[in-house]
Scaffold this active site. Structure first.
Site, mmCIF file in Angstrom:
data_model
loop_
_atom_site.group_PDB
_atom_site.id
_atom_site.type_symbol
_atom_site.label_atom_id
_atom_site.label_comp_id
_atom_site.label_asym_id
_atom_site.label_seq_id
_atom_site.Cartn_x
_atom_site.Cartn_y
_atom_site.Cartn_z
ATOM 1 N N ARG A 176 -39.147 15.351 39.889
ATOM 2 C CA ARG A 176 -39.762 14.414 38.954
ATOM 3 C C ARG A 176 -39.909 13.028 39.555
ATOM 4 O O ARG A 176 -40.970 12.467 39.593
ATOM 5 C CB ARG A 176 -38.932 14.349 37.664
ATOM 6 C CG ARG A 176 -38.959 15.646 36.882
ATOM 7 C CD ARG A 176 -37.906 15.668 35.829
ATOM 8 N NE ARG A 176 -36.596 15.512 36.436
ATOM 9 C CZ ARG A 176 -35.493 15.309 35.766
ATOM 10 N NH1 ARG A 176 -35.519 15.209 34.468
ATOM 11 N NH2 ARG A 176 -34.336 15.227 36.394
ATOM 12 N N LYS A 193 -22.187 20.754 33.491
ATOM 13 C CA LYS A 193 -22.759 20.508 32.159
ATOM 14 C C LYS A 193 -22.142 21.414 31.094
ATOM 15 O O LYS A 193 -21.814 22.568 31.382
ATOM 16 C CB LYS A 193 -24.271 20.767 32.186
ATOM 17 C CG LYS A 193 -25.029 19.771 33.047
ATOM 18 C CD LYS A 193 -26.500 20.095 33.054
ATOM 19 C CE LYS A 193 -27.262 19.111 33.936
ATOM 20 N NZ LYS A 193 -28.670 19.508 34.106
ATOM 21 N N SER A 237 -34.031 17.862 29.587
ATOM 22 C CA SER A 237 -33.541 18.628 28.440
ATOM 23 C C SER A 237 -32.597 17.784 27.594
ATOM 24 O O SER A 237 -32.607 17.884 26.365
ATOM 25 C CB SER A 237 -32.828 19.894 28.915
ATOM 26 O OG SER A 237 -33.738 20.731 29.568
ATOM 27 N N HIS A 268 -40.628 22.075 32.444
ATOM 28 C CA HIS A 268 -40.262 23.360 33.047
ATOM 29 C C HIS A 268 -41.449 24.310 33.013
ATOM 30 O O HIS A 268 -41.746 24.994 33.995
ATOM 31 C CB HIS A 268 -39.113 24.019 32.271
ATOM 32 C CG HIS A 268 -37.834 23.253 32.252
ATOM 33 N ND1 HIS A 268 -37.102 23.036 31.114
ATOM 34 C CD2 HIS A 268 -37.142 22.648 33.252
ATOM 35 C CE1 HIS A 268 -36.011 22.352 31.401
ATOM 36 N NE2 HIS A 268 -36.008 22.088 32.687
HETATM 37 N N1 COA Z 1 -39.685 18.710 33.970
HETATM 38 C C1 COA Z 1 -38.823 18.231 33.062
HETATM 39 N N2 COA Z 1 -37.487 18.237 33.226
HETATM 40 C C2 COA Z 1 -37.017 18.783 34.364
HETATM 41 C C3 COA Z 1 -37.838 19.302 35.354
HETATM 42 C C4 COA Z 1 -39.244 19.258 35.119
HETATM 43 N N3 COA Z 1 -40.120 19.727 36.006
HETATM 44 N N4 COA Z 1 -37.083 19.744 36.363
HETATM 45 C C5 COA Z 1 -35.805 19.499 36.016
HETATM 46 N N5 COA Z 1 -35.770 18.922 34.811
HETATM 47 C C6 COA Z 1 -34.578 18.456 34.088
HETATM 48 C C7 COA Z 1 -33.728 19.538 33.535
HETATM 49 O O1 COA Z 1 -34.092 19.855 32.207
HETATM 50 C C8 COA Z 1 -32.363 18.929 33.611
HETATM 51 O O2 COA Z 1 -32.185 18.103 32.468
HETATM 52 P P1 COA Z 1 -30.708 17.793 31.927
HETATM 53 O O3 COA Z 1 -29.939 17.141 33.044
HETATM 54 O O4 COA Z 1 -30.959 16.874 30.809
HETATM 55 O O5 COA Z 1 -30.114 19.127 31.539
HETATM 56 C C9 COA Z 1 -32.401 18.016 34.815
HETATM 57 O O6 COA Z 1 -33.774 17.775 35.032
HETATM 58 C C10 COA Z 1 -31.804 18.601 36.052
HETATM 59 O O7 COA Z 1 -32.458 19.809 36.328
HETATM 60 P P2 COA Z 1 -31.996 20.734 37.527
HETATM 61 O O8 COA Z 1 -31.857 19.952 38.771
HETATM 62 O O9 COA Z 1 -32.883 21.908 37.543
HETATM 63 O O10 COA Z 1 -30.524 21.079 37.128
HETATM 64 P P3 COA Z 1 -30.069 22.194 36.188
HETATM 65 O O11 COA Z 1 -28.766 21.816 35.628
HETATM 66 O O12 COA Z 1 -31.113 22.512 35.166
HETATM 67 O O13 COA Z 1 -29.930 23.434 37.182
HETATM 68 C C11 COA Z 1 -28.775 24.902 38.684
HETATM 69 C C12 COA Z 1 -29.008 23.450 38.252
HETATM 70 C C13 COA Z 1 -28.406 25.763 37.468
HETATM 71 C C14 COA Z 1 -30.047 25.424 39.319
HETATM 72 C C15 COA Z 1 -27.646 24.903 39.715
HETATM 73 O O14 COA Z 1 -26.501 24.316 39.116
HETATM 74 C C16 COA Z 1 -27.313 26.307 40.198
HETATM 75 O O15 COA Z 1 -27.978 26.812 41.077
HETATM 76 N N6 COA Z 1 -26.256 26.934 39.617
HETATM 77 C C17 COA Z 1 -25.829 28.275 39.989
HETATM 78 C C18 COA Z 1 -24.502 28.208 40.773
HETATM 79 C C19 COA Z 1 -24.761 27.785 42.196
HETATM 80 O O16 COA Z 1 -25.371 28.468 42.984
HETATM 81 N N7 COA Z 1 -24.218 26.596 42.541
HETATM 82 C C20 COA Z 1 -24.384 26.011 43.856
HETATM 83 C C21 COA Z 1 -25.637 25.166 43.896
HETATM 84 S S1 COA Z 1 -25.888 24.484 45.514
#
Ligand code: COA
Length: 161
Positions: A91, A42, A129, A18
């Site tokens: 990724r 989650k 994460s 991140h």
């Molecule tokens: N390096 C390392 N890990 C990374 C990474 C990077 N560059 N980018 C992403 N990851 C990891 C994250 O830590 C996460 O790990 P986990 O599954 O073990 O928790 C995983 O990859 C998925 O990351 P991401 O795709 O960013 O998902 P998220 O759960 O962290 O975030 C939100 C998703 C919060 C952005 C999305 O649910 C959201 O926008 N929510 C708000 C409500 C909304 O608008 N919903 C409609 C969406 S269309």
């Protein structure tokens, strides 16, 4: 015009992957809002306040980065805040379908909103994460996966679970 972008995620907790994306975005744009959000699929381990605090500490040296949080849709927040671009890390190919779906959905909800993908650096390719949480909880070494300045706090929190 100043270009503000948003880096959204669960950040449960922040990893070096991140931080790499946030740092690179901070060099490309005038302002980066890092948004700690709820992913309804989650169950988080760290509270929103804890995740924000860890991110604040990890990004202390980046002056154009602000840590925010809100409830509700990202697309609506971006409209309210006049932010027109989301920056996310990609990724591996396995991320693509889910990210593609989110990018298209966000654009349907807010047609002015673009999603920009930065390729993760090779060290973060397989980092997540949940992997950090699992290794930390079992007493493994997470030093290579999380920012050094928040390592001890993450370790002690995971041990307390
Ligand atoms: N390096 C390392 N890990 C990374 C990474 C990077 N560059 N980018 C992403 N990851 C990891 C994250 O830590 C996460 O790990 P986990 O599954 O073990 O928790 C995983 O990859 C998925 O990351 P991401 O795709 O960013 O998902 P998220 O759960 O962290 O975030 C939100 C998703 C919060 C952005 C999305 O649910 C959201 O926008 N929510 C708000 C409500 C909304 O608008 N919903 C409609 C969406 S269309």
């Amino acid at each position: 015009m100043k270009k503000t972008v948003i880096c959204p995620g669960s950040f449960d907790p922040v990893t070096l992957g991140h931080l790499d994306i946030i740092t690179r975005a901070s060099r490309m744009f005038d302002k980066v809002k890092v948004a700690v959000l709820i992913n309804s699929a989650k169950t988080p381990c760290f509270s929103i306040e804890e995740r924000m605090e860890l991110l604040r500490e990890a990004t202390r040296g980046l002056e154009n980065v602000e840590i925010v949080s809100f409830e509700g849709l990202l697309a609506n927040y971006c409209r309210e805040q006049k932010v027109h671009a989301i920056v996310k890390g990609l990724r591996a190919v396995s991320d693509f379908e889910y990210e593609f779906q989110m990018a298209i959905t966000n654009k349907k909800l807010n047609p002015e909103l673009e999603t920009i993908f930065l390729t993760a650096d090779s060290d973060s390719m397989y980092l997540s994460s949940s992997m950090v949480r699992e290794i930390g909880r079992m007493g493994g070494d997470i030093r290579n996966f999380v920012p050094a300045c928040v390592h001890d706090r993450i370790v002690s929190r995971l041990k307390s679970l």
